[in-house]
Design an enzyme around this catalytic site. Structure first.
Site, mmCIF file in Angstrom:
data_model
loop_
_atom_site.group_PDB
_atom_site.id
_atom_site.type_symbol
_atom_site.label_atom_id
_atom_site.label_comp_id
_atom_site.label_asym_id
_atom_site.label_seq_id
_atom_site.Cartn_x
_atom_site.Cartn_y
_atom_site.Cartn_z
ATOM 1 N N ASP A 29 9.312 9.410 -5.473
ATOM 2 C CA ASP A 29 7.949 9.568 -5.970
ATOM 3 C C ASP A 29 7.940 10.107 -7.400
ATOM 4 O O ASP A 29 8.787 10.920 -7.774
ATOM 5 C CB ASP A 29 7.186 10.530 -5.057
ATOM 6 N N GLY A 30 6.976 9.642 -8.177
ATOM 7 C CA GLY A 30 6.763 10.216 -9.501
ATOM 8 C C GLY A 30 7.011 9.284 -10.670
ATOM 9 O O GLY A 30 6.898 9.704 -11.827
ATOM 10 N N THR A 75 3.756 -0.369 3.026
ATOM 11 C CA THR A 75 2.733 -1.342 3.424
ATOM 12 C C THR A 75 1.401 -1.027 2.762
ATOM 13 O O THR A 75 0.569 -1.922 2.581
ATOM 14 C CB THR A 75 2.570 -1.334 4.960
ATOM 15 N N ASN A 77 1.147 0.065 -0.323
ATOM 16 C CA ASN A 77 1.234 -0.215 -1.761
ATOM 17 C C ASN A 77 0.618 -1.550 -2.161
ATOM 18 O O ASN A 77 0.390 -1.799 -3.354
ATOM 19 C CB ASN A 77 2.696 -0.170 -2.233
ATOM 20 N N ARG A 80 -2.451 -1.393 -4.450
ATOM 21 C CA ARG A 80 -2.393 -1.115 -5.880
ATOM 22 C C ARG A 80 -2.903 -2.335 -6.663
ATOM 23 O O ARG A 80 -3.119 -3.410 -6.113
ATOM 24 C CB ARG A 80 -0.956 -0.778 -6.295
#
Length: 248
Positions: A29-30, A75, A77, A80
């Site tokens: 993450d990040g 799933t 994502n 986006r």
């Protein structure tokens, strides 16, 4: 300096051996926040994230960690922006094409966790080829969770088990935790000993919910593009200091 680093690497390997640390799972993450803080497009953050993953794979090999599972695309994502989703699909395909030869030469075994049927045919071919090419390797097992969601994985396992009950292969009374585990995407590997999440967020985000029942969880503030061999060493030292009771 080389002697100091070599000695430290040896010490980290010793900690891995003493704690029987076999499997590390990571929520990478990040990437986007790292890029945003630097005034860069998110695409640069994702590309830097690929560099961090490559470093981490080889660090696991150096330290003696046999299994590394990373959360690359959930799933959720798909929600986006379409252009970012398309970029991530292309990034995965290009990365596998560009890195497969080196990963294979270094003995890495590549597998994918998740429902790949939603991906376009060309990308599926790239991924399945990587699995086939590296199948017989004996180095680090790299599992890339792509179009993965733990709830969907458990539903899929339930469907598989239901079919076996329907055909008489097993009796409902015979269903055990082991049978459920055997029908998950991760059936061929041990459960994670350590779950690392970078970026400081404190949640598991529908990742390996069944498998991390007794995993140690470590939240690291650094963003994924900043993660390197030293970061992994720090995580292993933290794991070494934990008192794992495994429910006992």
């Amino acid at each position: 300096m080389e002697t100091t680093f070599a000695t430290d690497e040896k010490n980290i390997s010793r900690l891995v051996s003493e704690t029987n640390l076999k499997h590390i799972a990571i929520i990478m993450d990040g990437n986007r926040r790292w890029a945003k803080e630097r005034g860069l497009p998110s695409a640069i953050g994702h590309k830097k994230g690929v560099d961090a993953l490559k470093k981490t794979v080889y660090a696991c090999d150096d330290y003696g960690v046999k299994y590394l599972t990373v959360y690359a695309f959930s799933t959720e994502n798909w929600n986006r922006k379409p252009d970012e989703v398309e970029f991530l699909m292309n990034l995965l395909g290009n990365t596998i094409n560009n890195e497969l030869k080196e990963l294979n030469e270094n003995g890495v075994v590549i597998t994918f966790l998740g429902d790949l049927t939603r991906l376009n045919t060309k990308l599926q071919e790239i991924l399945y080829n990587a699995v086939e090419v590296t199948r017989d390797n004996t180095g680090v097992h790299l599992q890339i969770a792509f179009n993965y969601g733990s709830r969907a994985e458990i539903v899929n396992a339930a469907k598989n088990i239901s079919e076996k009950v329907k055909t008489g292969e097993i009796n409902p009374d015979e269903i055990t935790e082991e049978i459920i585990s055997d029908n998950l995407y991760t059936s061929s590997m041990p459960d994670p000993d350590l779950l690392i999440r970078t970026g400081g967020e404190v949640r598991v985000s529908n990742y390996l919910l069944w498998q991390i029942a007794y995993s140690e969880i470590l939240i690291m503030d650094e963003y994924w593009p900043e993660f390197d061999k030293g970061s992994l060493a720090d995580a292993i030292r933290e794991f070494y200091g934990r008192n794992r009771r495994l429910g006992k």
